[in-house]
Design a protein around this motif. Sequence first.
Motif, PDB file in Angstrom:
ATOM      1  N   HIS A 116     -31.057  10.100  61.264  1.00 58.01           N
ATOM      2  CA  HIS A 116     -31.989  11.519  60.948  1.00 58.01           C
ATOM      3  C   HIS A 116     -32.968  11.200  61.572  1.00 58.01           C
ATOM      4  O   HIS A 116     -33.749  10.428  61.134  1.00 58.01           O
ATOM      5  N   LYS A 171     -29.494   9.707  68.875  1.00 57.93           N
ATOM      6  CA  LYS A 171     -30.902  10.573  68.723  1.00 57.93           C
ATOM      7  C   LYS A 171     -31.923  10.856  70.019  1.00 57.93           C
ATOM      8  O   LYS A 171     -31.993   9.470  70.299  1.00 57.93           O
ATOM      9  N   THR A 209     -22.596  21.038  63.342  1.00 53.77           N
ATOM     10  CA  THR A 209     -23.915  20.866  62.947  1.00 53.77           C
ATOM     11  C   THR A 209     -24.741  20.529  64.271  1.00 53.77           C
ATOM     12  O   THR A 209     -24.791  21.751  64.712  1.00 53.77           O
ATOM     13  N   SER A 228     -29.868  13.460  55.110  1.00 51.51           N
ATOM     14  CA  SER A 228     -29.419  11.655  56.103  1.00 51.51           C
ATOM     15  C   SER A 228     -28.188  11.573  54.186  1.00 51.51           C
ATOM     16  O   SER A 228     -26.926  10.980  55.000  1.00 51.51           O
ATOM     17  N   GLY A 272     -25.499  14.908  55.749  1.00 53.25           N
ATOM     18  CA  GLY A 272     -25.043  14.827  57.198  1.00 53.25           C
ATOM     19  C   GLY A 272     -23.947  13.429  56.546  1.00 53.25           C
ATOM     20  O   GLY A 272     -22.950  14.250  57.870  1.00 53.25           O
ATOM     21  N   THR A 273     -24.538  12.531  56.135  1.00 50.94           N
ATOM     22  CA  THR A 273     -23.079  11.938  56.626  1.00 50.94           C
ATOM     23  C   THR A 273     -21.844  11.811  56.109  1.00 50.94           C
ATOM     24  O   THR A 273     -19.910  11.466  56.244  1.00 50.94           O
ATOM     25  N   ASP A 285     -20.034  14.637  57.782  1.00 49.72           N
ATOM     26  CA  ASP A 285     -18.614  13.720  58.609  1.00 49.72           C
ATOM     27  C   ASP A 285     -17.399  12.687  57.502  1.00 49.72           C
ATOM     28  O   ASP A 285     -16.913  12.822  58.079  1.00 49.72           O
ATOM     29  N   ASP A 317     -23.623   7.870  66.865  1.00 51.64           N
ATOM     30  CA  ASP A 317     -24.025   8.997  67.242  1.00 51.64           C
ATOM     31  C   ASP A 317     -25.636   8.585  67.817  1.00 51.64           C
ATOM     32  O   ASP A 317     -26.369   7.372  67.930  1.00 51.64           O
ATOM     33  N   ASP A 329     -24.876   8.303  61.272  1.00 48.15           N
ATOM     34  CA  ASP A 329     -26.019   9.608  61.934  1.00 48.15           C
ATOM     35  C   ASP A 329     -27.333   8.691  61.406  1.00 48.15           C
ATOM     36  O   ASP A 329     -27.426   8.362  60.197  1.00 48.15           O
ATOM     37  N   GLY A 366     -25.096   3.201  66.173  1.00 47.25           N
ATOM     38  CA  GLY A 366     -26.564   4.761  65.635  1.00 47.25           C
ATOM     39  C   GLY A 366     -27.832   4.460  67.388  1.00 47.25           C
ATOM     40  O   GLY A 366     -28.699   3.849  66.385  1.00 47.25           O
ATOM     41  N   ASP A 378     -15.592  12.899  65.121  1.00 47.92           N
ATOM     42  CA  ASP A 378     -16.952  12.381  64.218  1.00 47.92           C
ATOM     43  C   ASP A 378     -16.898  11.310  63.016  1.00 47.92           C
ATOM     44  O   ASP A 378     -18.354  11.055  62.386  1.00 47.92           O
ATOM     45  N   ASN A 415     -30.852   6.118  59.080  1.00 47.00           N
ATOM     46  CA  ASN A 415     -29.511   6.203  59.629  1.00 47.00           C
ATOM     47  C   ASN A 415     -28.723   6.542  58.327  1.00 47.00           C
ATOM     48  O   ASN A 415     -29.403   4.736  57.173  1.00 47.00           O
TER      49      ASN A 415
END
Lengths: 348, 348
Positions: free
Chosen positions: B69, A142, B233, B85, B88-89, B92, A140, B67, A106, A51, B155
């Motif tokens: 979001h 989404k 996640t 946000s 999450g990162t 990671d 990433d 990531d 991303g 990740d 992001n």
Amino acid sequence: MSTQRSYTSDLDLLKGKVEMVHGSGGKAMAQLIDQLFLQAFSNPYLDQLNDQASFNLPPGKVVMATDSHVISPLFFPGGDIGALSVHGTVNDVAMSGAVPKHLSAGFILEEGFPLADLKRIVDSMAAAAEEAGVSIVTGDTKVVERGKGDGCFINTTGIGVVPDGIELGGDRVKPGDKIIVSGSLGDHGVAIMSLRENLTFETTIESDSQSLHDLVATMVEAVPELHCLRDPTRGGISATLNEIAQQAGAGMQIYEEAILVKPQVKAACEFLGLDPLFVANEGKLVAFCPADKAEHLVEVMRSHPKGAEAAIIGEVTEDSLNFVQMQTAFGGNRMVDWINGEQLPRIC
Amino acid sequence: MSTQRSYTSDLDLLKGKVEMVHGSGGKAMAQLIDQLFLQAFSNPYLDQLNDQASFNLPPGKVVMATDSHVISPLFFPGGDIGALSVHGTVNDVAMSGAVPKHLSAGFILEEGFPLADLKRIVDSMAAAAEEAGVSIVTGDTKVVERGKGDGCFINTTGIGVVPDGIELGGDRVKPGDKIIVSGSLGDHGVAIMSLRENLTFETTIESDSQSLHDLVATMVEAVPELHCLRDPTRGGISATLNEIAQQAGAGMQIYEEAILVKPQVKAACEFLGLDPLFVANEGKLVAFCPADKAEHLVEVMRSHPKGAEAAIIGEVTEDSLNFVQMQTAFGGNRMVDWINGEQLPRIC
């Protein structure tokens, strides 16, 4: 590619569409990653499928820059959102004098977006990354529902390393510095606006979207005393000069006659009611250089294909009000203020 | 704050809305940056106002994670898109064993989004960044037309540095390793789904959204022989275990009775037709640890508030088909496959 994952059928890259499930963290997302992203971007860091990417960097100051790309339309003369998303961030990293090393990517995709378009974008990113000497090391994806996005948004974040002895920044700019531009202005913004407005000219206006890492490397090697580099993207050179004037606590004097704008770009600007100084560029830079090194720097830039039309366009002045002024072709002086209203939405 | 820029009137953070002009690179964008983002995130790197941040990193392997979001709704019990946000990162990055250092932040805002909501989100990001010990060093703001986005997408890209002697990764996981989870599963996904479906329970189910940097630091210091960490996640622990099984070329055996799911989360899952193993978490981790160190690692985790309910939930097995199996509470064994269909869209 280290992946060994197997799927019951291949991703349909001709007629398939992005579905919500491609962002849900399950098997469909893994398939999109394996059969689209990894195929295009494959490198030892990304292929580890963790990740996060891990790598060693050469010694030196590390630089980080980020840009989300929401350009509309996604494909345009001279480029597309994929290449642009690499060029934009590579250039932001390079403007510090750094050698760009790695990018993250991303994606925010809208449900229903054609996989064939996504593949075209991803292949274009891969080619742009290769040309710029960077690896796309982590990513990433989404997915948002139809009507909650606009096809494809791409964030890229880049890191690079500054060579020893180089220190660039807006606050290093001094009165007396020469202002140098690497080429013609307004190409990118006018290419996009012409496309949106369905304007046609005898010759198609192409975006100047390109990575400037190699031009920058040549410049900082030749003139390490350089004070600042900046790429005049959104808001054009007007925003760049005003920003730097404020960071430097100085003014700017530029000369209209010294500024290169291609005839068809000038014509389109007149037609669209745009001022080329306010229009975004995606493959040009502005350099602020001590006066005694400026001629040499222009010479060095002109020896590089991406700086062939470099020219001194003005100088930094003492001005506590941080005004940017331009001597017009008719000899008068006018203020080059920041744009207050919206000029070019979604230009990058 | 180094900025000295002046504006004719202040940003209206009570009743103002995001306008297209806030993304156009001119004065309005500069004002949004100065009066909202810089106010909240201020740090020496960001305050330089260059298009990139530059900094020194301690020696060691560098880690990068990204990531975007797109969570909906933006505000939820236990958090919001801003804090998420960051968490999450940061997570990671931390899952590599690294100490998270810096974040970039890229905003894609929809025209008409209330500035008051944006301020709430940005303040929440700032608080989460401070708690996680990271600086938001560089950023970017784009605005899209009404109906081309969904309020606010963020992001974040993070970088960190791995302490000497730590090397984690899915490919290091070996048959015989114990599988450890840091706490209860399914809280985040169920909190979001309950909110979307307007479910109410006696006690509100809160997201577990939190940064795990400090728990990870404690773990790798105590047991540097650790093989792998991953935060379950999107796709939940099921996706995580299947991914790692494939990276490791091994199977997994887990035990339902050992897995903690809060009673109200279990109840909501039954009501919503969800399986907690497939539901996203935003503040939990899965560790893969050599068997002889596992008991000690669990003890160390339990001494930390973010790992107080840590438990061994199974072990890695020899299995060339990379199956993940669970012994149920009734004693049978069932496959824990990846989700194929969409379970929880826009959960992060």
